[in-house]
Design an enzyme around this catalytic site. Structure first.
Site, short mmCIF file in Angstrom:
data_model
loop_
_atom_site.label_atom_id
_atom_site.label_comp_id
_atom_site.label_asym_id
_atom_site.label_seq_id
_atom_site.Cartn_x
_atom_site.Cartn_y
_atom_site.Cartn_z
N SER A 97 -76.76 -53.45 10.50
CA SER A 97 -76.48 -52.03 10.74
C SER A 97 -77.16 -51.62 12.04
CB SER A 97 -77.02 -51.19 9.58
OG SER A 97 -77.04 -49.81 9.91
N TYR B 80 -84.05 -49.17 3.65
CA TYR B 80 -82.74 -49.61 4.12
C TYR B 80 -82.78 -50.21 5.53
CZ TYR B 80 -77.93 -49.45 5.77
OH TYR B 80 -76.71 -49.79 6.33
#
Length: 263
Positions: free
Chosen positions: A137, A150
């Site tokens: 990401s 995350y």
């Protein structure tokens, strides 16, 4: 006859990967959670593209099930392409985040990806040419408050993938890592992006566009894949901004998400 194995294939980017690979006439093995209705997707892809599709619905966090299905797949199919897409995130203060949610992120994003890769690599190395695509990401490029676990998990995927690439350099196995920006994968994420206006939509690409770019570049053996010019620019700027400044800048924006995000 070779197959592409895709995790998290039931929806969002994983489903887009399945469609893109089917469009390229690749046979598929699809992993997703129970209740993902993979059989319906499989029927569509078989009919439209004339490929073979095998589905398995189980929880990747279940180590016994992961080992069982990985063994089943490698016994029955020649896998030459692994796309590890399954992952979860969330936005909340750490002290407000249930322990189970933290554990879920680590188990799915880090542990299951690592274990499945380990289980599949000996099989992939038997193929003349093989590929791994791991989905990281843009969040991997900086720590972020109110997400904490995350981006750390996605930074792990980045480091893990590039380390693997070097480890297997000179073999037929090529490892690539994808850094997508914002994706409207579910109603909660879509609502957050919409409320952020233009800032939320910067770097936004459709799942089909991301899948098309990622698969094309993986098969061309690119190590790092950042889809979209805005995301490339953001990543470039991150290298030049002092860590403290970019941490405060990004975290300030993420804090605004909390009113639209569920833990």
């Amino acid at each position: 006859m070779t197959y592409t194995l895709i995790t998290g294939a039931g929806s969002g980017l994983g489903r887009a990967f399945a469609v893109e690979c089917a469009r390229r006439r690749k046979n598929l093995v699809l992993f997703s959670l129970p209740g993902s209705n993979l059989e319906s997707l499989a029927a569509e892809l078989k009919t439209e593209y004339g490929i073979k599709v095998q589905c398995y619905e189980f929880d990747l966090r279940d180590t016994d099930a992961l080992q069982l299905y990985a063994s089943t797949v490698t016994d029955q199919f020649n896998i030459d392409f692994l796309i590890s897409n399954a992952g979860i995130g969330g936005t909340s203060a750490l002290t407000d985040t249930p322990l189970e949610r933290i554990d879920d992120i680590i188990q799915l994003n880090v542990r299951s990806t690592s274990l499945l890769t380990r289980l599949l690599i000996p099989h992939l190395l038997k193929q003349p040419s093989s590929y791994i695509l791991n989905v990281s990401s843009m969040a991997a490029f900086t720590p972020i408050a109110y997400k904490t676990v995350y981006p750390a998990s996605k930074a792990f995927i980045s480091s893990f993938s590039l380390g693997l690439r070097e480890e297997f350099a000179g073999t037929g196995l090529s490892v690539s890592v994808l850094y997508p920006g914002p994706i409207m994968t579910n109603s909660n994420t879509s609502r957050r992006i919409i409320h952020q206006g233009m800032k939320g939509k910067m770097g936004l690409l459709s799942t089909s566009d991301i899948a098309r770019i990622a698969v094309k570049k993986t098969l061309s053996r690119y190590p790092v894949i950042i889809p979209g010019m805005m995301n490339k620019l953001n990543q470039f700027l991150m290298w030049f901004l002092p860590l403290g400044f970019r941490l405060r800048l990004v975290s300030k924006e993420v804090k605004k998400e909390m009113q639209w995000s569920a833990t």
